[in-house]
Scaffold this motif. Structure first.
Motif, PDB file in Angstrom:
ATOM      1  N   PRO A  18       0.840  -1.210   0.000  1.00 54.16           N
ATOM      2  CA  PRO A  18       0.000   0.000   0.000  1.00 54.16           C
ATOM      3  C   PRO A  18       0.872   1.256   0.000  1.00 54.16           C
ATOM      4  O   PRO A  18       1.981   1.242   0.529  1.00 54.16           O
ATOM      5  N   LYS A  19       0.357   2.330  -0.596  1.00 54.05           N
ATOM      6  CA  LYS A  19       1.088   3.605  -0.581  1.00 54.05           C
ATOM      7  C   LYS A  19       1.136   4.140   0.842  1.00 54.05           C
ATOM      8  O   LYS A  19       2.122   4.700   1.274  1.00 54.05           O
ATOM      9  N   GLN A  20       0.036   3.985   1.567  1.00 55.64           N
ATOM     10  CA  GLN A  20       0.010   4.279   3.001  1.00 55.64           C
ATOM     11  C   GLN A  20      -1.154   3.533   3.625  1.00 55.64           C
ATOM     12  O   GLN A  20      -1.989   2.972   2.930  1.00 55.64           O
ATOM     13  N   LYS A  21      -1.172   3.530   4.960  1.00 57.59           N
ATOM     14  CA  LYS A  21      -2.129   2.714   5.698  1.00 57.59           C
ATOM     15  C   LYS A  21      -2.618   3.495   6.906  1.00 57.59           C
ATOM     16  O   LYS A  21      -1.810   4.008   7.666  1.00 57.59           O
ATOM     17  N   ILE A  54      -8.269  -5.926  -9.590  1.00 59.20           N
ATOM     18  CA  ILE A  54      -9.019  -4.926  -8.814  1.00 59.20           C
ATOM     19  C   ILE A  54      -8.046  -4.004  -8.078  1.00 59.20           C
ATOM     20  O   ILE A  54      -8.232  -2.786  -8.047  1.00 59.20           O
ATOM     21  N   GLN A  55      -6.986  -4.589  -7.491  1.00 54.48           N
ATOM     22  CA  GLN A  55      -6.009  -3.742  -6.802  1.00 54.48           C
ATOM     23  C   GLN A  55      -5.356  -2.763  -7.789  1.00 54.48           C
ATOM     24  O   GLN A  55      -5.215  -1.586  -7.487  1.00 54.48           O
ATOM     25  N   ARG A  56      -5.005  -3.243  -8.974  1.00 53.97           N
ATOM     26  CA  ARG A  56      -4.403  -2.358  -9.981  1.00 53.97           C
ATOM     27  C   ARG A  56      -5.370  -1.241 -10.369  1.00 53.97           C
ATOM     28  O   ARG A  56      -4.982  -0.076 -10.439  1.00 53.97           O
ATOM     29  N   HIS A  63      -6.556   5.963  -7.957  1.00 51.41           N
ATOM     30  CA  HIS A  63      -5.542   6.611  -7.106  1.00 51.41           C
ATOM     31  C   HIS A  63      -5.782   6.381  -5.617  1.00 51.41           C
ATOM     32  O   HIS A  63      -5.519   7.249  -4.792  1.00 51.41           O
ATOM     33  N   PHE A  64      -6.286   5.188  -5.276  1.00 49.52           N
ATOM     34  CA  PHE A  64      -6.406   4.789  -3.871  1.00 49.52           C
ATOM     35  C   PHE A  64      -5.022   4.381  -3.375  1.00 49.52           C
ATOM     36  O   PHE A  64      -4.140   4.059  -4.168  1.00 49.52           O
ATOM     37  N   ASP A  65      -4.854   4.337  -2.047  1.00 53.63           N
ATOM     38  CA  ASP A  65      -3.583   3.889  -1.466  1.00 53.63           C
ATOM     39  C   ASP A  65      -3.389   2.385  -1.599  1.00 53.63           C
ATOM     40  O   ASP A  65      -2.281   1.885  -1.445  1.00 53.63           O
TER      41      ASP A  65
END
Length: 167
Positions: A18-21, A54-56, A63-65
């Motif tokens: 993840p980009k952030q959490k 789906i994650q991609r 542009h979700f994390d």
């Protein structure tokens, strides 16, 4: 009902980091049921491909994390860890701070959710309560209850009472 459910971990399905959490502040007070409105899948290989795509989609185009949902379920009842327990999702605008988002893979305006998928999600909810990740008196919603959307589709929305009985 068994307390542990078999969940395909992020590592097992090859999730991107993840980009952030952000963490939920406590046990989820609400559970929001979604459908992906994409294709239904059965079997580990097919569902793994679907979760990856789906994650991609969520990370690259929206542009979700991370993948937006906390968990996803395939037509055969296989459960996949999305953001997982205790992590704030990106699934229901304005309602992510105290909720858990669970997505049934498929389009349930057309398809009917399988007994296997319903049973797996029931077991996941029981397990979440027993582990302290979900409040015992949690409220269960369809996405459309909290936003202007057809999600989780007519047929899955009609089946929510089967999930409410699990708690």
């Amino acid at each position: 009902m068994e307390q542990t459910v078999n969940i395909v971990s992020r590592q097992q399905w090859g999730a991107a980091a993840p980009k952030q959490k952000d963490s939920l502040e406590g046990p989820a007070q609400r559970v929001v049921i979604h459908h992906t409105a994409l294709r239904c899948c059965k079997g580990l290989a097919e569902c793994t491909d679907e979760v990856l795509s789906i994650q991609r989609l969520h990370m690259d185009e929206r542009h979700f994390d991370d993948i937006g949902y906390n968990f996803l379920v395939g037509g055969d009842g296989s459960l996949f860890e999305g953001r997982g327990w205790g992590v704030m999702g990106a699934h229901t605008k304005g309602h992510n701070g105290d909720s858990l988002g669970i997505a049934f893979m498929g389009n349930f305006n057309n398809d009917t959710p399988s007994k296997e998928a319903i049973l797996s999600v029931k077991q996941l909810l029981v397990s979440g309560v027993l582990q302290g990740f979900i409040q015992p008196e949690f409220a269960l919603y369809g996405h459309r209850d909290l936003g202007a959307t057809q999600c989780p589709g007519e047929n899955l929305y009609a089946a929510l009472s089967q999930l409410r009985n699990s708690a």
